[in-house]
Design an enzyme around this catalytic site. Structure first.
Site, PDB file in Angstrom:
ATOM      1  N   GLY A   1       0.819  -1.210   0.000  1.00  0.00           N
ATOM      2  CA  GLY A   1       0.000   0.000   0.000  1.00  0.00           C
ATOM      3  C   GLY A   1       0.852   1.258   0.000  1.00  0.00           C
ATOM      4  O   GLY A   1       0.547   2.231  -0.703  1.00  0.00           O
TER       5      GLY A   1
ATOM      6  N   GLN B   1      -7.889  -0.243   3.699  1.00  0.00           N
ATOM      7  CA  GLN B   1      -8.704  -0.799   4.782  1.00  0.00           C
ATOM      8  C   GLN B   1     -10.092  -1.244   4.328  1.00  0.00           C
ATOM      9  O   GLN B   1     -10.717  -2.054   5.005  1.00  0.00           O
ATOM     10  CB  GLN B   1      -8.848   0.221   5.920  1.00  0.00           C
ATOM     11  CG  GLN B   1      -7.553   0.495   6.672  1.00  0.00           C
ATOM     12  CD  GLN B   1      -7.071  -0.700   7.497  1.00  0.00           C
ATOM     13  OE1 GLN B   1      -7.830  -1.596   7.835  1.00  0.00           O
ATOM     14  NE2 GLN B   1      -5.783  -0.704   7.820  1.00  0.00           N
TER      15      GLN B   1
ATOM     16  N   THR C   1      11.811  -7.123 -11.243  1.00  0.00           N
ATOM     17  CA  THR C   1      11.226  -8.447 -11.430  1.00  0.00           C
ATOM     18  C   THR C   1      10.057  -8.631 -10.474  1.00  0.00           C
ATOM     19  O   THR C   1      10.174  -8.361  -9.283  1.00  0.00           O
ATOM     20  CB  THR C   1      12.297  -9.537 -11.195  1.00  0.00           C
ATOM     21  OG1 THR C   1      13.326  -9.353 -12.167  1.00  0.00           O
ATOM     22  CG2 THR C   1      11.705 -10.940 -11.334  1.00  0.00           C
TER      23      THR C   1
ATOM     24  N   CYS D   1       2.132   7.196  23.995  1.00  0.00           N
ATOM     25  CA  CYS D   1       3.120   6.279  24.568  1.00  0.00           C
ATOM     26  C   CYS D   1       3.360   5.054  23.688  1.00  0.00           C
ATOM     27  O   CYS D   1       4.340   4.343  23.882  1.00  0.00           O
ATOM     28  CB  CYS D   1       2.680   5.822  25.950  1.00  0.00           C
ATOM     29  SG  CYS D   1       2.397   7.173  27.090  1.00  0.00           S
TER      30      CYS D   1
HETATM   31  C1  LIG Z   1      -5.023   3.180   5.071  1.00  0.00           C
HETATM   32  C2  LIG Z   1      -3.696   2.540   4.844  1.00  0.00           C
HETATM   33  N1  LIG Z   1      -2.932   2.947   3.813  1.00  0.00           N
HETATM   34  C3  LIG Z   1      -1.738   2.382   3.572  1.00  0.00           C
HETATM   35  C4  LIG Z   1      -1.226   1.388   4.365  1.00  0.00           C
HETATM   36  C5  LIG Z   1       0.132   0.832   4.062  1.00  0.00           C
HETATM   37  O1  LIG Z   1       0.047  -0.419   3.438  1.00  0.00           O
HETATM   38  P1  LIG Z   1       1.299  -1.398   3.401  1.00  0.00           P
HETATM   39  O2  LIG Z   1       1.478  -1.873   4.797  1.00  0.00           O
HETATM   40  O3  LIG Z   1       0.911  -2.499   2.477  1.00  0.00           O
HETATM   41  O4  LIG Z   1       2.466  -0.628   2.903  1.00  0.00           O
HETATM   42  C6  LIG Z   1      -1.984   0.935   5.446  1.00  0.00           C
HETATM   43  C7  LIG Z   1      -1.461  -0.139   6.327  1.00  0.00           C
HETATM   44  O5  LIG Z   1      -1.313   0.020   7.523  1.00  0.00           O
HETATM   45  C8  LIG Z   1      -3.248   1.530   5.697  1.00  0.00           C
HETATM   46  O6  LIG Z   1      -3.993   1.152   6.732  1.00  0.00           O
HETATM   47  S1  FES Z   2       5.787   6.732  27.023  1.00  0.00           S
HETATM   48 FE1  FES Z   2       4.276   7.954  27.917  1.00  0.00          FE
HETATM   49  S2  FES Z   2       4.575   7.531  30.031  1.00  0.00           S
HETATM   50 FE2  FES Z   2       5.992   6.260  29.110  1.00  0.00          FE
END
Ligand SMILES: Cc1ncc(COP(=O)(O)O)c(C=O)c1O
Ligand code: FES
Lengths: 390, 124
Positions: free
Chosen positions: A71, A179, A237, A326
């Site tokens: 993607g 998605q 390829t 995080c």
């Molecule tokens: C909306 C969307 N676009 C693009 C990608 C990227 O695709 P890929 O992991 O095949 O490169 C993702 C994957 O996480 C995605 O959710």
């Molecule tokens: S990364 Fe946010 S508290 Fe640890």
């Protein structure tokens, strides 16, 4: 320990039928599809079949499919390629604030290199407004790139309406449908889409394979030069086993879709309703009903932080994801949740559960049983909880 | 990605809560990712008799909070003030590089709580 995978938006397992077929093209039919001899020809034939299988799932002609490494590459070729080939006509691009980084960062890169970029806002449900889009269009607009379904909150964008507008004004329309493939009907002709990105590993195919649909008559510049494979758009390829696996995954996905969409929608709504009724101070992120991807659940659970939530779920065998700062390498919360107007604090407590065909009613019940306990435990630890509760 | 000790402190955090009769309280926010930690403690004759924490943050933040309370409980204020984020991280068997900033929170909150105690004491 029971293991429940609820992270299908990140990736899916390869269907055994797909893996079995691919194996043959690693060890038995290993020729280079560009070769003249039988070894090459038998692989070429299988590639052609895969191209047809992929095209069929999105209502395209097989000649309109270009295979890529996924993607991300398809998004890059579409946007950079269209921007380059149309640069003489104009330099204005339009996208939305909730795109995947493969789109957003590509557009931002172009904006730093001589192009103009408008990033459309979204409403609190994560939906792009058609009116805002209309207002943003200028005489020098050459490309609109809007995703079909959002990967974090599952909001489904008004692609058909946008397609009518871009067609009328002769602006290229790129859609990232990574998605939505297999989870929403896609018809590139009816939707007036010029460029469409799809990826194999979200539909039970192998990782590292994807495709870009390029409508007949649309010319875009390649990013890589070499052996002129894929009609010169994507030299190199071909990843024959991967492409053939992707083709099979598309065929299977097409067969399942009619039953899978209602099945996943049922599980989704059971999970959403259960969470909302069993946990207080929780908010659903993204729309309800038809405008939501059939397999997406995303909630913000106030007063707790997403990574500690994921860690706790992982300990009982449940795999999920979060938009918390995080959990991201950059320590910024999800740009999608922020674009929907969420505060950092609420984005912190976000939890995405994305369903797949192997999930069952029992899986959902287990999560609904265990999640409230985890939330209680984390809230007892939270300095934010006591302040606001009585 | 986390050590066994981190997981242990995350799963069974020590000294969670708030002390109502605390004579020192410290709350710090983490500028980097927006997390918050609050320490309340009871000091008697220069010794930390009791200490509790509340943390809104990742697994590393919870574990370092829990660990720091264990490390300073029963210690003198001087000893507690000498504890740094790296000693807390070491005691946990190390933290992933991206999580080192979370351990700042724990030591800082303890130091702020001690200063709060000292400031209140000097006013009396
Ligand atoms: C909306 C969307 N676009 C693009 C990608 C990227 O695709 P890929 O992991 O095949 O490169 C993702 C994957 O996480 C995605 O959710
Ligand atoms: S990364 Fe946010 S508290 Fe640890």
């Amino acid at each position: 320990m029971r293991r429940i995978y609820l992270d299908h938006s990140a990736t899916t397992p390869v269907d055994p039928q797909v893996a079995e077929l691919m194996m043959k093209y690693y060890v038995e039919f290993y020729g280079n599809p560009s070769s003249v001899h039988l070894y090459g020809r038998e692989v070429r034939k299988a590639l052609d079949e895969a191209r047809t299988q992929v095209a069929t799932l999105i209502g395209a002609d097989q000649a309109e499919i270009t295979f890529t490494s996924g993607g991300t590459e398809a998004d890059n070729i579409a946007i950079q390629g269209a921007a380059k080939s149309r640069a003489k006509k104009g330099k204005h691009l339009i996208t939305s604030a909730i795109e995947h980084h493969a789109v957003l960062d590509t557009c931002k890169y172009l904006a730093k290199n001589g192009y103009d970029l408008t990033i459309l806002p979204v409403d609190e449900e994560g939906l792009v407004s058609v009116d805002e889009l209309k207002k943003a269009i200028r005489p020098d607009t050459i490309l609109v790139s809007i995703m079909h379904a959002n990967n974090e909150v599952g909001s489904i964008q008004p692609i058909e309406e946008i397609g009518k507008i871009t067609k009328e004004l002769d602006i290229l329309f790129h859609v990232d449908a990574v998605q939505s493939l297999g989870k929403c009907p896609i018809d590139v002709k009816a939707m007036n889409i010029d460029l469409l990105t799809i990826s194999s590993h979200k539909i039970y195919g192998p990782k590292g394979v994807g495709a870009l649909y390029i409508r007949k008559g649309v010319r875009i510049s390649p990013l890589m030069f070499g052996g002129a494979q894929e009609r010169k758009i994507r030299s190199g390829t071909e990843n024959a086993p991967g492409i053939i696996g992707f083709g099979k995954a598309c065929e299977l996905s097409g067969q399942r879709m009619k039953s899978e969409i209602p099945y996943l929608t049922g599980l989704r709504d059971k999970l959403i309703d259960g969470i909302m009724s069993r946990i207080d101070n929780v908010k659903l992120n993204g729309p309800r009903g038809q405008k939501r991807l059939s397999n997406n659940v995303n909630v913000s659970i106030n007063f707790i932080e997403g990574e500690s939530l994921l860690l706790s779920l992982d300990m009982i065998g449940v795999a999920a994801s979060s938009g918390s700062a995080c959990t991201s390498g950059s320590l910024d919360p999800s740009h999608v949740l922020l674009a929907m107007g969420m505060s950092h604090e609420v984005a912190h407590g976000s939890l995405r559960l994305s369903l797949g065909k192997q999930n069952t009613d029992e899986d959902i019940e287990f999560v609904l049983e265990e999640l409230p306990k985890i939330v209680d435990r984390l809230r007892v630890m939270s300095p934010l909880y006591n302040k606001t509760s009585c | 990605m986390y050590s066994e000790k981190v997981i242990d402190h995350f799963t069974n955090p020590r000294n969670v809560g708030e002390i109502e009769e605390a004579n020192g309280v410290g709350q710090v926010g983490n500028a980097k990712c927006g997390d918050i930690m609050r320490i309340s403690l009871v000091v008697e004759e220069n010794i930390i008799k009791d200490i509790k924490f509340k943390t809104f943050g990742c697994g590393a933040a919870v574990a370092t909070s829990s660990m720091v309370t264990e490390m300073v409980k029963g210690k003198s204020l001087e000893d507690a003030l000498n504890i740094t984020n790296s000693t807390v991280a070491e005691a946990l068997g190390g933290l992933p590089e991206a999580k080192m900033h979370c351990s700042n929170l724990a030591a800082d909150a303890v130091h702020v709580a001690i200063k709060d105690y000292l400031a209140k004491k000097s006013k009396v």
